[in-house]
Write an enzyme that holds these catalytic residues in place. Structure first.
Site, PDB file in Angstrom:
ATOM      1  N   GLU A 219      33.419 -48.324  37.113  1.00 21.65           N
ATOM      2  CA  GLU A 219      32.811 -49.497  37.769  1.00 21.65           C
ATOM      3  C   GLU A 219      33.834 -50.604  38.033  1.00 21.65           C
ATOM      4  O   GLU A 219      33.592 -51.488  38.861  1.00 21.65           O
ATOM      5  CB  GLU A 219      31.617 -50.023  36.960  1.00 21.65           C
ATOM      6  CG  GLU A 219      31.946 -50.607  35.597  1.00 21.65           C
ATOM      7  CD  GLU A 219      31.994 -49.568  34.463  1.00 21.65           C
ATOM      8  OE1 GLU A 219      32.184 -48.369  34.752  1.00 21.65           O
ATOM      9  OE2 GLU A 219      31.860 -49.976  33.300  1.00 21.65           O
TER      10      GLU A 219
ATOM     11  N   HIS B 286      37.963 -38.684  37.743  1.00 17.64           N
ATOM     12  CA  HIS B 286      36.550 -38.477  38.097  1.00 17.64           C
ATOM     13  C   HIS B 286      36.403 -38.931  39.543  1.00 17.64           C
ATOM     14  O   HIS B 286      37.034 -39.901  39.960  1.00 17.64           O
ATOM     15  CB  HIS B 286      35.669 -39.303  37.146  1.00 17.64           C
ATOM     16  CG  HIS B 286      34.199 -39.206  37.432  1.00 17.64           C
ATOM     17  ND1 HIS B 286      33.572 -38.034  37.794  1.00 17.64           N
ATOM     18  CD2 HIS B 286      33.216 -40.139  37.395  1.00 17.64           C
ATOM     19  CE1 HIS B 286      32.276 -38.263  37.968  1.00 17.64           C
ATOM     20  NE2 HIS B 286      32.036 -39.538  37.740  1.00 17.64           N
TER      21      HIS B 286
ATOM     22  N   SER C 168      18.184 -15.904  12.147  1.00 20.35           N
ATOM     23  CA  SER C 168      17.208 -14.891  11.719  1.00 20.35           C
ATOM     24  C   SER C 168      16.372 -14.415  12.906  1.00 20.35           C
ATOM     25  O   SER C 168      16.309 -15.088  13.941  1.00 20.35           O
ATOM     26  CB  SER C 168      16.278 -15.492  10.662  1.00 20.35           C
ATOM     27  OG  SER C 168      15.527 -16.548  11.251  1.00 20.35           O
TER      28      SER C 168
END
Ligand code: NAD
Ligand code: MG
Ligand code: MG
Length: 330
Positions: free
Chosen positions: A85, A109, A253
């Site tokens: 920003e 980015h 499991s």
């Protein structure tokens, strides 16, 4: 394979070693890029504003520190690693006036280039080298001899060798040790925003919180709810990360695996998938970017309210207490 992946043998280290590099900002990514490039034998200077708390830290780490405008003027590759920003303003004020034809402007980015908040002149290269991991891991893995994979992209190829420059930069930060993936600014920006919103940060935190609150609301002790829905998350994710979902399923499991198939699609159901598609659409049409930029202009009002709410949440208080009671986390 739909993507192209490069490794160290595909990179020419001489390209980046022969450039003067400016890393603007010394935060999460900035310190990692600057230090990794220096340790790779590159000529790095860090550009910081006057009075920045990072000046001393960068100097102590053996880096050359200058003001942002001088860094941009001295360098022929400028990597912008200040918060997204703040980039448009910093670019206009300190970087744009110091760009020369043939320079390379680099990002980690694609936000500002993809959504048009920064428009560089046509005679400079515009590339991206985006590590797919937090900055502190980018640095830690480099010092350990490995690396975090990078995405590399080229939005403007003014010199004709912008891809080679991006690849060589990725070599310098250590990404090529793991693998460097070729992408576009559009792909990186949209996928990165979607991933952090729907899955990695937004989805994950809300999932953990909802599970915790369901148990606590039903009268279970918060400490047990924390262990079930929060603490164990890392172990499950580690198994998936290292060896796949099938291996995680093998390790748990049969009861847990049955419950996974039975309950997962009920929690992440058609409504959740529709919400994901809406989130992606708002990223693609730029409305998310606009909303974020407007909140920044209001001093991050909404962002700060949300941050305070999660900091005050019972799950954070429980976690702090539990992490303080057990010895495996320092
Ligand atoms: P950060 O918030 O960690 O660091 C910002 C740095 O910018 C500060 O440390 C400071 O040196 C400087 N800074 C802050 N305010 C300033 C101001 N007003 N004027 C001048 N300098 C100022 O930023 P980050 O998270 O490292 O992000 C940098 C870029 O890297 C962004 O484009 C981001 O999207 C991208 N990125 C970040 C990560 C990550 O791990 N955090 C991962 C991939 C890409
Ligand atoms: Mg991101
Ligand atoms: Mg269990």
């Amino acid at each position: 394979m739909a993507v192209t992946i490069y490794y160290e043998q595909d990179c020419n280290p001489e390209i980046i070693k022969n450039k003067k590099i400016a890393v603007i900002g010394y935060g999460s990514q900035g310190h990692a890029h600057a230090l990794n490039l220096k340790d790779s034998g590159c000529d790095v200077r860090v550009g910081l504003r006057e009075g920045s708390k990072s000046i001393e830290a960068a100097r102590e780490a053996g880096l050359k520190v200058v003001d942002m405008a001088s860094a941009a003027a001295e360098a022929d590759l400028i990597m912008i690693l200040v918060p997204d920003e703040l980039q448009p303003e910093i670019y206009e004020q300190y970087i744009a006036p110091n760009l020369n034809a043939g320079d390379t402007l680099a990002f980690a980015h694609g936000f500002n280039i993809h959504y048009g908040y920064i428009t560089p002149p046509e005679d400079v290269n515009v590339i991206m080298c985006a590590p797919k991991g937090p900055g502190h891991i980018v640095r830690r893995q480099y010092t350990e001899g490995s690396g975090v994979p990078d995405l590399i992209c080229v939005a403007q190829d003014a010199t004709g060798d912008a891809w080679d420059v991006a690849l060589s930069y990725a070599w310098g930060v250590g990404g090529a040790r793991a693998g460097v993936i070729k992408a576009t600014f559009k792909e990186e920006t949209e996928e990165d925003l979607f991933g952090e919103q729907a899955v990695l940060c937004g989805g994950l935190v809300e999932l953990v919180k909802a599970g915790f609150e369901t148990l606590v609301d039903a009268g279970y002790p918060p400490e047990l709810a924390y262990f079930e829905c929060y603490h164990e998350m890392k172990m499950i994710v580690d198994l998936m990360y290292e060896s796949g979902i099938h291996f995680m399923n093998y390790s748990i499991s049969n009861t847990a695996e049955y419950g996974e198939y039975y309950a997962g699609p009920k929690v992440i159901n058609e409504q959740s998938r529709e919400a994901m598609r809406e989130i992606l659409a708002r990223i693609q049409d730029g409305s998310f970017a606009e909303e974020f930029v407007n909140d920044c202009k209001c001093g991050h009002k909404w962002l700060i309210e949300q941050r305070e709410a999660i900091n005050d949440h019972e799950i954070e208080k429980t976690g702090e207490k539990i992490r303080g009671m057990f010895s495996w986390i320092s």
